[in-house]
Write a protein that holds these residues in place. Structure first.
Motif, PDB file in Angstrom:
ATOM      1  N   TRP A 135       0.830  -1.202   0.000  1.00 11.45           N
ATOM      2  CA  TRP A 135       0.000   0.000   0.000  1.00 11.45           C
ATOM      3  C   TRP A 135       0.865   1.254   0.000  1.00 11.45           C
ATOM      4  O   TRP A 135       0.610   2.198  -0.735  1.00 11.45           O
ATOM      5  CB  TRP A 135      -0.929  -0.029   1.219  1.00 11.45           C
ATOM      6  N   GLU A 136       1.908   1.233   0.825  1.00 10.29           N
ATOM      7  CA  GLU A 136       2.819   2.379   0.903  1.00 10.29           C
ATOM      8  C   GLU A 136       3.554   2.589  -0.427  1.00 10.29           C
ATOM      9  O   GLU A 136       3.704   3.724  -0.871  1.00 10.29           O
ATOM     10  CB  GLU A 136       3.811   2.142   2.042  1.00 10.29           C
ATOM     11  N   ASP A 137       4.006   1.492  -1.049  1.00  8.23           N
ATOM     12  CA  ASP A 137       4.673   1.610  -2.354  1.00  8.23           C
ATOM     13  C   ASP A 137       3.735   2.224  -3.391  1.00  8.23           C
ATOM     14  O   ASP A 137       4.137   3.084  -4.171  1.00  8.23           O
ATOM     15  CB  ASP A 137       5.162   0.254  -2.851  1.00  8.23           C
ATOM     16  N   PHE A 138       2.495   1.802  -3.389  1.00  2.86           N
ATOM     17  CA  PHE A 138       1.506   2.353  -4.303  1.00  2.86           C
ATOM     18  C   PHE A 138       1.288   3.835  -4.030  1.00  2.86           C
ATOM     19  O   PHE A 138       1.174   4.637  -4.941  1.00  2.86           O
ATOM     20  CB  PHE A 138       0.184   1.587  -4.194  1.00  2.86           C
ATOM     21  N   ARG A 139       1.251   4.198  -2.753  1.00  3.31           N
ATOM     22  CA  ARG A 139       1.031   5.593  -2.365  1.00  3.31           C
ATOM     23  C   ARG A 139       2.204   6.486  -2.727  1.00  3.31           C
ATOM     24  O   ARG A 139       2.029   7.674  -2.927  1.00  3.31           O
ATOM     25  CB  ARG A 139       0.807   5.684  -0.847  1.00  3.31           C
ATOM     26  N   GLU A 140       3.405   5.934  -2.788  1.00  2.00           N
ATOM     27  CA  GLU A 140       4.579   6.761  -3.087  1.00  2.00           C
ATOM     28  C   GLU A 140       4.499   7.406  -4.460  1.00  2.00           C
ATOM     29  O   GLU A 140       5.218   8.349  -4.734  1.00  2.00           O
ATOM     30  CB  GLU A 140       5.858   5.940  -2.943  1.00  2.00           C
ATOM     31  N   GLU A 141       3.616   6.880  -5.305  1.00  2.00           N
ATOM     32  CA  GLU A 141       3.428   7.511  -6.605  1.00  2.00           C
ATOM     33  C   GLU A 141       2.821   8.898  -6.438  1.00  2.00           C
ATOM     34  O   GLU A 141       3.002   9.757  -7.283  1.00  2.00           O
ATOM     35  CB  GLU A 141       2.547   6.629  -7.489  1.00  2.00           C
ATOM     36  N   ARG A 142       2.094   9.089  -5.345  1.00  2.00           N
ATOM     37  CA  ARG A 142       1.563  10.418  -5.007  1.00  2.00           C
ATOM     38  C   ARG A 142       2.640  11.157  -4.227  1.00  2.00           C
ATOM     39  O   ARG A 142       3.510  10.552  -3.626  1.00  2.00           O
ATOM     40  CB  ARG A 142       0.300  10.286  -4.169  1.00  2.00           C
ATOM     41  N   SER A 143       2.541  12.455  -4.156  1.00  2.00           N
ATOM     42  CA  SER A 143       3.605  13.214  -3.493  1.00  2.00           C
ATOM     43  C   SER A 143       3.388  13.422  -1.996  1.00  2.00           C
ATOM     44  O   SER A 143       4.342  13.577  -1.253  1.00  2.00           O
ATOM     45  CB  SER A 143       3.779  14.564  -4.189  1.00  2.00           C
ATOM     46  N   SER A 144       2.157  13.426  -1.526  1.00  2.00           N
ATOM     47  CA  SER A 144       1.911  13.742  -0.119  1.00  2.00           C
ATOM     48  C   SER A 144       1.980  12.484   0.745  1.00  2.00           C
ATOM     49  O   SER A 144       1.590  11.404   0.316  1.00  2.00           O
ATOM     50  CB  SER A 144       0.543  14.411   0.042  1.00  2.00           C
ATOM     51  N   PRO A 145       2.465  12.639   1.983  1.00  2.00           N
ATOM     52  CA  PRO A 145       2.505  11.495   2.903  1.00  2.00           C
ATOM     53  C   PRO A 145       1.086  11.042   3.263  1.00  2.00           C
ATOM     54  O   PRO A 145       0.150  11.839   3.259  1.00  2.00           O
ATOM     55  CB  PRO A 145       3.221  12.028   4.141  1.00  2.00           C
ATOM     56  N   ALA A 146       0.947   9.773   3.594  1.00  2.00           N
ATOM     57  CA  ALA A 146      -0.350   9.217   3.962  1.00  2.00           C
ATOM     58  C   ALA A 146      -0.827   9.797   5.280  1.00  2.00           C
ATOM     59  O   ALA A 146      -0.034  10.038   6.187  1.00  2.00           O
ATOM     60  CB  ALA A 146      -0.248   7.699   4.067  1.00  2.00           C
ATOM     61  N   THR A 147      -2.124   9.995   5.388  1.00  2.00           N
ATOM     62  CA  THR A 147      -2.725  10.468   6.631  1.00  2.00           C
ATOM     63  C   THR A 147      -3.415   9.297   7.322  1.00  2.00           C
ATOM     64  O   THR A 147      -3.667   8.256   6.718  1.00  2.00           O
ATOM     65  CB  THR A 147      -3.760  11.579   6.375  1.00  2.00           C
ATOM     66  N   TRP A 148      -3.740   9.512   8.601  1.00  2.00           N
ATOM     67  CA  TRP A 148      -4.397   8.464   9.375  1.00  2.00           C
ATOM     68  C   TRP A 148      -5.714   8.044   8.720  1.00  2.00           C
ATOM     69  O   TRP A 148      -6.008   6.847   8.611  1.00  2.00           O
ATOM     70  CB  TRP A 148      -4.637   8.926  10.808  1.00  2.00           C
ATOM     71  N   SER A 149      -6.533   8.984   8.294  1.00  2.00           N
ATOM     72  CA  SER A 149      -7.832   8.624   7.718  1.00  2.00           C
ATOM     73  C   SER A 149      -7.665   7.826   6.425  1.00  2.00           C
ATOM     74  O   SER A 149      -8.420   6.878   6.183  1.00  2.00           O
ATOM     75  CB  SER A 149      -8.708   9.860   7.500  1.00  2.00           C
ATOM     76  N   GLU A 150      -6.684   8.164   5.605  1.00  2.00           N
ATOM     77  CA  GLU A 150      -6.425   7.387   4.390  1.00  2.00           C
ATOM     78  C   GLU A 150      -5.989   5.962   4.746  1.00  2.00           C
ATOM     79  O   GLU A 150      -6.453   4.987   4.147  1.00  2.00           O
ATOM     80  CB  GLU A 150      -5.340   8.047   3.539  1.00  2.00           C
ATOM     81  N   PHE A 151      -5.104   5.864   5.720  1.00  2.00           N
ATOM     82  CA  PHE A 151      -4.630   4.552   6.157  1.00  2.00           C
ATOM     83  C   PHE A 151      -5.788   3.727   6.710  1.00  2.00           C
ATOM     84  O   PHE A 151      -5.978   2.561   6.347  1.00  2.00           O
ATOM     85  CB  PHE A 151      -3.534   4.705   7.218  1.00  2.00           C
ATOM     86  N   ALA A 152      -6.579   4.308   7.606  1.00  2.00           N
ATOM     87  CA  ALA A 152      -7.683   3.574   8.248  1.00  2.00           C
ATOM     88  C   ALA A 152      -8.686   3.093   7.205  1.00  2.00           C
ATOM     89  O   ALA A 152      -9.140   1.940   7.263  1.00  2.00           O
ATOM     90  CB  ALA A 152      -8.356   4.451   9.299  1.00  2.00           C
ATOM     91  N   ASP A 153      -9.026   3.947   6.254  1.00  2.00           N
ATOM     92  CA  ASP A 153      -9.983   3.548   5.201  1.00  2.00           C
ATOM     93  C   ASP A 153      -9.426   2.398   4.364  1.00  2.00           C
ATOM     94  O   ASP A 153     -10.121   1.419   4.097  1.00  2.00           O
ATOM     95  CB  ASP A 153     -10.315   4.739   4.294  1.00  2.00           C
ATOM     96  N   ALA A 154      -8.184   2.516   3.947  1.00  2.00           N
ATOM     97  CA  ALA A 154      -7.571   1.470   3.121  1.00  2.00           C
ATOM     98  C   ALA A 154      -7.439   0.167   3.909  1.00  2.00           C
ATOM     99  O   ALA A 154      -7.680  -0.926   3.376  1.00  2.00           O
ATOM    100  CB  ALA A 154      -6.199   1.928   2.617  1.00  2.00           C
ATOM    101  N   PHE A 155      -7.089   0.281   5.169  1.00  2.00           N
ATOM    102  CA  PHE A 155      -6.928  -0.889   6.030  1.00  2.00           C
ATOM    103  C   PHE A 155      -8.257  -1.631   6.172  1.00  2.00           C
ATOM    104  O   PHE A 155      -8.329  -2.854   5.986  1.00  2.00           O
ATOM    105  CB  PHE A 155      -6.411  -0.431   7.400  1.00  2.00           C
ATOM    106  N   ILE A 156      -9.318  -0.907   6.485  1.00  2.00           N
ATOM    107  CA  ILE A 156     -10.641  -1.517   6.643  1.00  2.00           C
ATOM    108  C   ILE A 156     -11.117  -2.103   5.316  1.00  2.00           C
ATOM    109  O   ILE A 156     -11.639  -3.222   5.269  1.00  2.00           O
ATOM    110  CB  ILE A 156     -11.662  -0.496   7.206  1.00  2.00           C
ATOM    111  N   ASP A 157     -10.922  -1.372   4.217  1.00  2.00           N
ATOM    112  CA  ASP A 157     -11.322  -1.885   2.905  1.00  2.00           C
ATOM    113  C   ASP A 157     -10.641  -3.205   2.591  1.00  2.00           C
ATOM    114  O   ASP A 157     -11.244  -4.091   1.998  1.00  2.00           O
ATOM    115  CB  ASP A 157     -10.997  -0.874   1.795  1.00  2.00           C
ATOM    116  N   HIS A 158      -9.400  -3.342   3.001  1.00  2.00           N
ATOM    117  CA  HIS A 158      -8.657  -4.562   2.678  1.00  2.00           C
ATOM    118  C   HIS A 158      -8.951  -5.711   3.644  1.00  2.00           C
ATOM    119  O   HIS A 158      -9.125  -6.845   3.207  1.00  2.00           O
ATOM    120  CB  HIS A 158      -7.149  -4.282   2.657  1.00  2.00           C
TER     121      HIS A 158
END
Length: 182
Positions: A135-158
């Motif tokens: 997930w982090e590798d995929f996110r690195e394509e974007r420039s901004s660091p991951a936030t808690w809400s993005e992490f929590a949503d992705a975590f629950i979705d998975h």
């Protein structure tokens, strides 16, 4: 007598202790009720106690969470709060419980949005950590660091199966309807 170099570098206590010990031993030698071996044993034990107390007092406190804290002290504080672990392999693990408990821990620490992601990832093990790395590798394509809400949503979705999400949503609606009718 001028102090030697050791005395000036903070080792004066050792020099003074040696002189004091010799004087005590000499004084005790005149007292026949205390043996030399007993006295030396007691002094050795006292030295160990003093060394142990000195060692404990040199440990830096890790309970503060001020903005100037080092990363190590923040991680230590986080671990002291006993945050949950999540492996992704145990069917008994509830991903929502992990996110809820982690959120409480991070809120108690006053963690920033991006620091929360870093700390939470520290408690992911096995399959869950492998997912996080991808997930982090995929996110690195974007420039901004991951936030808690993005992490929590992705975590629950998975990690929360769709059927479980649907069942919980239905349960919530039933509870909500019950509270509206009261």
């Amino acid at each position: 007598m001028a102090p030697n170099k050791k005395a000036r570098t903070g080792q004066r206590a050792n020099v003074t202790l040696g002189v004091t010990v010799d004087r005590i031993i000499d004084d005790a030698a005149s007292d026949s009720s205390v043996s030399d071996i007993d006295l030396r044993g007691a002094i050795h034990m006292l030295g160990q106690i003093v060394a142990s107390q000195t060692q404990r007092s040199n440990v830096a406190p890790t309970s503060s969470s001020q903005p100037g804290d080092s990363t190590g002290s923040r991680v230590n504080r986080f671990l002291q709060l006993d945050p949950p672990l999540f492996t992704g392999t145990n069917p008994e693990e509830d991903p929502q419980d992990f996110i809820d408990e982690m959120h409480k821990t991070l809120r108690a620490m006053h963690a920033t949005e991006t620091e929360a992601v870093e700390l939470a990832s520290y408690r992911l093990k096995e399959v869950a950590y492998s997912w996080f790395e991808l997930w982090e590798d995929f996110r690195e394509e974007r420039s901004s660091p991951a936030t808690w809400s993005e992490f929590a949503d992705a975590f629950i979705d998975h990690f929360l199966p769709a059927e479980t999400k649907a069942a919980r949503a239905a349960e919530f609606e039933i509870l909500r309807q019950g509270s509206l009718s009261v």
